[in-house]
Design a protein around this motif. Structure first.
Motif, mmCIF file in Angstrom:
data_model
loop_
_atom_site.group_PDB
_atom_site.id
_atom_site.type_symbol
_atom_site.label_atom_id
_atom_site.label_comp_id
_atom_site.label_asym_id
_atom_site.label_seq_id
_atom_site.Cartn_x
_atom_site.Cartn_y
_atom_site.Cartn_z
ATOM 1 N N ASN A 70 0.828 -1.204 0.000
ATOM 2 C CA ASN A 70 0.000 0.000 0.000
ATOM 3 C C ASN A 70 0.863 1.254 0.000
ATOM 4 O OD1 ASN A 70 -2.542 1.454 0.255
ATOM 5 N ND2 ASN A 70 -1.855 1.916 2.325
ATOM 6 N N GLY A 73 1.752 1.881 -3.563
ATOM 7 C CA GLY A 73 0.568 2.292 -4.311
ATOM 8 C C GLY A 73 0.162 3.725 -3.993
ATOM 9 N N MET A 74 0.134 4.056 -2.704
ATOM 10 C CA MET A 74 -0.227 5.430 -2.320
ATOM 11 C C MET A 74 0.801 6.426 -2.859
ATOM 12 S SD MET A 74 -1.764 5.198 1.553
ATOM 13 C CE MET A 74 -1.666 6.968 1.778
ATOM 14 N N GLY A 77 0.066 7.145 -6.401
ATOM 15 C CA GLY A 77 -1.064 8.071 -6.540
ATOM 16 C C GLY A 77 -0.655 9.502 -6.228
ATOM 17 N N MET A 78 0.201 9.663 -5.234
ATOM 18 C CA MET A 78 0.681 11.006 -4.875
ATOM 19 C C MET A 78 1.581 11.572 -5.971
ATOM 20 S SD MET A 78 1.701 10.374 -0.911
ATOM 21 C CE MET A 78 0.473 10.168 0.363
ATOM 22 N N PRO B 117 -2.952 -6.112 -12.349
ATOM 23 C CA PRO B 117 -2.657 -6.835 -11.115
ATOM 24 C C PRO B 117 -3.538 -6.255 -10.000
ATOM 25 C CG PRO B 117 -0.641 -6.232 -12.239
ATOM 26 C CD PRO B 117 -1.750 -5.503 -12.931
ATOM 27 N N GLN B 120 -3.978 -2.851 -6.629
ATOM 28 C CA GLN B 120 -3.106 -1.678 -6.704
ATOM 29 C C GLN B 120 -3.870 -0.363 -6.842
ATOM 30 O OE1 GLN B 120 0.437 -1.903 -9.067
ATOM 31 N NE2 GLN B 120 0.527 -4.125 -8.956
ATOM 32 N N SER B 123 -5.039 1.375 -3.563
ATOM 33 C CA SER B 123 -3.957 2.119 -2.910
ATOM 34 C C SER B 123 -3.660 3.422 -3.645
ATOM 35 C CB SER B 123 -2.674 1.282 -2.890
ATOM 36 O OG SER B 123 -2.771 0.229 -1.986
ATOM 37 N N GLN B 124 -3.602 3.337 -4.957
ATOM 38 C CA GLN B 124 -3.310 4.549 -5.730
ATOM 39 C C GLN B 124 -4.397 5.597 -5.499
ATOM 40 O OE1 GLN B 124 -1.801 4.228 -9.846
ATOM 41 N NE2 GLN B 124 -1.861 2.036 -9.562
ATOM 42 N N VAL B 126 -6.279 5.934 -2.861
ATOM 43 C CA VAL B 126 -6.108 6.524 -1.527
ATOM 44 C C VAL B 126 -4.977 7.556 -1.565
ATOM 45 C CG1 VAL B 126 -5.424 6.059 0.872
ATOM 46 C CG2 VAL B 126 -7.072 4.562 -0.257
ATOM 47 N N GLY B 127 -3.899 7.220 -2.262
ATOM 48 C CA GLY B 127 -2.789 8.179 -2.401
ATOM 49 C C GLY B 127 -3.242 9.455 -3.103
ATOM 50 N N GLN B 154 -3.713 -6.242 -0.272
ATOM 51 C CA GLN B 154 -3.408 -4.820 -0.460
ATOM 52 C C GLN B 154 -4.653 -3.943 -0.343
ATOM 53 O OE1 GLN B 154 -1.311 -3.831 -4.098
ATOM 54 N NE2 GLN B 154 -1.196 -1.667 -3.585
ATOM 55 N N GLU B 157 -5.104 -3.203 3.233
ATOM 56 C CA GLU B 157 -4.081 -2.224 3.656
ATOM 57 C C GLU B 157 -4.535 -0.819 3.272
ATOM 58 O OE1 GLU B 157 -0.092 -5.050 2.873
ATOM 59 O OE2 GLU B 157 -0.287 -3.143 1.853
ATOM 60 N N ALA B 158 -5.088 -0.714 2.079
ATOM 61 C CA ALA B 158 -5.533 0.600 1.599
ATOM 62 C C ALA B 158 -6.727 1.101 2.419
ATOM 63 C CB ALA B 158 -5.891 0.524 0.121
ATOM 64 N N ALA B 161 -5.420 2.628 5.589
ATOM 65 C CA ALA B 161 -4.823 3.956 5.367
ATOM 66 C C ALA B 161 -5.897 4.994 5.041
ATOM 67 C CB ALA B 161 -3.791 3.884 4.243
#
Lengths: 324, 281
Positions: A70, A73-74, A77-78, B117, B120, B123-124, B126-127, B154, B157-158, B161
């Motif tokens: 994560n 991945g985060m 995105g950032m 996949p 992912q 998470s992206q 959330v980012g 994952q 996990e996201a 977060a």
């Protein structure tokens, strides 16, 4: 290629420095200069020396807990939204368990995340084999778009971290827990260039990271045996300054690589790929011999896994004799 | 392409484009995209703040397709909204085509992230949501996911977060069709009680019929306004609109004969998509 010659007395008198401290210092400086530099941590910010940044810029330090996938991945995105994230954990965990996320979320999309793998190699020490990541460069070398940065002392960590932050590409920054001599300065390293630390005519020693200390010692030991050894330091495994390697191989006709990584798919392989195609040259690839490490102190481990001083000297002397 | 005036007409066009694009490509995923067509139709027509003529407008809402294998529904929707010419759909999965078998990040075409996949994209997203808050931007992040994808660690996990960073600017839409490539989710690896699990992770969860346009619209509005990280579990039928694909995990992958393709096209073209019927799905 940068020429930055280190004499025997310079070498002997150089104090120890910390690569991760240099990295942490550079992060704070980057934070001051660039509002969009952020950190993403997976519970190991302290070990990676990312805490000073977090203290100074708490709104820019993101802690995701023990969740490396994560984290990457985060960070992707950032990065996509214009931030410059440094996403750090131990190399054993990232890229160790984040290869897929680095491959797809970061590299395929070219999102400029700076992946930081700390405590790489056997020199992490007593934690043992699970934590001694010697396969990270192999994983990262295989991926398109990502740049690979390996500082070798405190000053080079500062310079390379700052240079990496401003580039518009993903990067993998490999850090060590072990200290190494402060041999370099900001002038001595440049992103994408090789640094010549010592000239020589008979053999070229090419190294990376904390092994620079043992490689310099080896070069002086070879001098004592009547062999003039050149030392080249690679700070960016990707991009690799191929021309400098080819020129060196043509100058000396013998190349030895030394790396704290499996002997496969790391520095030795990268150099061999270049030379075999452009300047075939006898090579000796010195790395971890296709095995896992074990607990011990970092210096003991380097001795036990192929980098003991007299062993190295003997090995290179034999190589030189073989390639007369 | 004639301009559709409602999300119902959009959904029909999206389904038609999906079938035509998959038939030309000769491979791809069918069940998920057909099942998600209504979600995409409503989101893009009635809710999303976007401008296809300024695809990189920084205040646009972001759409992340985390279950990337369902990209035909995204591509069809983007073509419908003129992000790129419809002809590009017919190049899907071909050499040198822009539209890849799984999405490749290309903001200029409305494709926000690369995915395939599983796990992912969440998470992206959330980012991206954390970044938007940090940058004081008001746009919303929509992330499509699938039930099968929730077997990936994952994703959870996201969720952790997202709750920690209170991403009230993010909505996850789960295509809950109980199917995945090798069978029924509850046999392959049970997910229920999915709502309770996600709620326990600190996200507000809405449950809707994923083919009911009014319900989709209201859930999207509420999820955006509720001040919490939100998830919409949309119960859908895989393959919806093509009778012989409906509910069958064997149509996760597209493998229609020319005759089957003609039948599928006829069915989606004649689909009685009145709102009233959809309400009673």
């Amino acid at each position: 290629m940068i020429k930055y010659h280190i004499s025997r007395s310079d070498f002997v008198s150089a104090p120890l420095s910390s690569i991760r401290d240099g990295f942490g210092e550079a992060l704070v400086e980057l934070g001051r200069k660039h509002w969009n530099v952020v950190t993403v941590m997976a519970d190991l910010g302290g070990s990676l020396r990312m805490q000073a940044f977090a203290e100074q810029f708490p709104e820019r330090a993101f802690e995701v807990g023990v969740a490396e996938q994560n984290m990457i991945g985060m960070a992707a995105g950032m990065a996509k939204e214009g931030l410059i994230p440094f996403a750090g954990s131990f190399a054993a965990f990232s890229p160790g368990r984040t290869f897929d996320q680095i491959r797809v979320s970061v590299c395929y999309s070219n999102n400029p995340v700076k992946v930081v793998g700390g405590h790489a190699g056997v020199t992490v020490g007593p934690d043992g084999a699970t934590h001694q990541m010697c396969e990270d460069l192999a994983m990262m070398r295989a991926l398109p778009n990502i740049e690979i940065v390996v500082p070798s002392d405190g000053p080079s960590a500062i310079a390379l971290t700052e240079a990496t932050a401003l580039r518009e590409y993903p990067a993998y920054i490999r850090l060590s827990r072990a200290k190494s001599k402060a041999l370099l300065s900001a002038k001595a390293v440049k992103f994408g260039e090789v640094t010549q630390l010592k000239p020589g005519q008979d053999v070229t020693l090419i190294t990376m990271g904390v092994l620079v200390d043992r490689t310099m010692q080896l070069a002086f030991d070879l001098e004592d045996e009547g062999i003039s050894a050149e030392v080249l330091l690679v700070s960016t495994l990707k991009p690799l300054e191929e021309k400098a390697l080819i020129a060196a191989a043509k100058r000396t006709g013998r190349v030895v690589t030394l790396e704290e990584h499996q002997k496969y798919n790391g520095l030795g392989s990268a150099v061999a790929e270049v030379l075999s195609q452009h300047a075939p040259t006898p090579m000796e690839i010195i790395g971890i011999e296709d095995t896992f490490g074990e607990s011990g102190q970092s210096e003991e481990l380097l001795d036990a896994y192929g980098f003991e001083r007299s062993h190295l000297l003997k090995r290179v002397l034999q190589f030189a004799a073989r390639t007369q | 392409m004639s301009a559709p005036v409602s999300s119902v007409a959009d959904a029909q066009q999206i389904r038609e484009l999906i079938v035509r694009m998959l038939q030309r490509a000769g491979s791809g995923h069918a069940g998920g995209p057909l099942g998600m067509a209504d979600l995409f139709a409503v989101l893009y027509r009635q809710v999303l703040q976007h401008n296809p003529h300024r695809p990189q407008w920084e205040h646009r809402d972001r759409v992340v397709l985390s279950n990337g294998h369902t990209c035909p529904v995204l591509y069809a929707t983007l073509a419908l909204h003129d992000y790129f010419p419809e002809e590009e759909l017919w190049q899907l999965r071909r050499l040198h085509a822009e539209l890849q078998g799984h999405p490749h990040q290309k903001e200029a075409w409305g494709i926000e992230t690369s995915s395939g996949p599983l796990g992912q994209g969440v998470s992206q997203a959330v980012g991206m949501a954390v970044a938007a808050k940090f940058l004081h931007r008001k746009h919303h992040i929509y992330c499509f996911s699938s039930d099968g994808e929730h077997q990936e660690g994952q994703v959870w996990e996201a969720y952790l977060a997202g709750a920690k960073y209170a991403v009230d600017n993010m909505t996850i839409l789960i295509d809950r069709n109980y199917t995945q490539i090798s069978g029924v989710t509850e046999q392959v690896m049970p997910l229920d009680p999915l709502k309770d699990k996600i709620s326990a992770f600190g996200w507000r969860v809405y449950e809707i019929n994923g083919h009911d346009h009014e319900a989709i619209f209201h859930a999207l509005q509420e999820a955006k306004a509720d001040g919490e990280p939100s998830v919409i579990i949309a119960y859908t039928e895989p393959g919806h609109g093509v009778s012989f694909m409906e509910g069958k995990f064997s149509w996760h992958d597209y493998h229609a004969s020319p005759a089957e393709a003609r039948r599928a096209l006829n069915e989606v073209q004649s689909l009685d998509n009145t709102l009233e019927n959809l309400h009673h799905d």
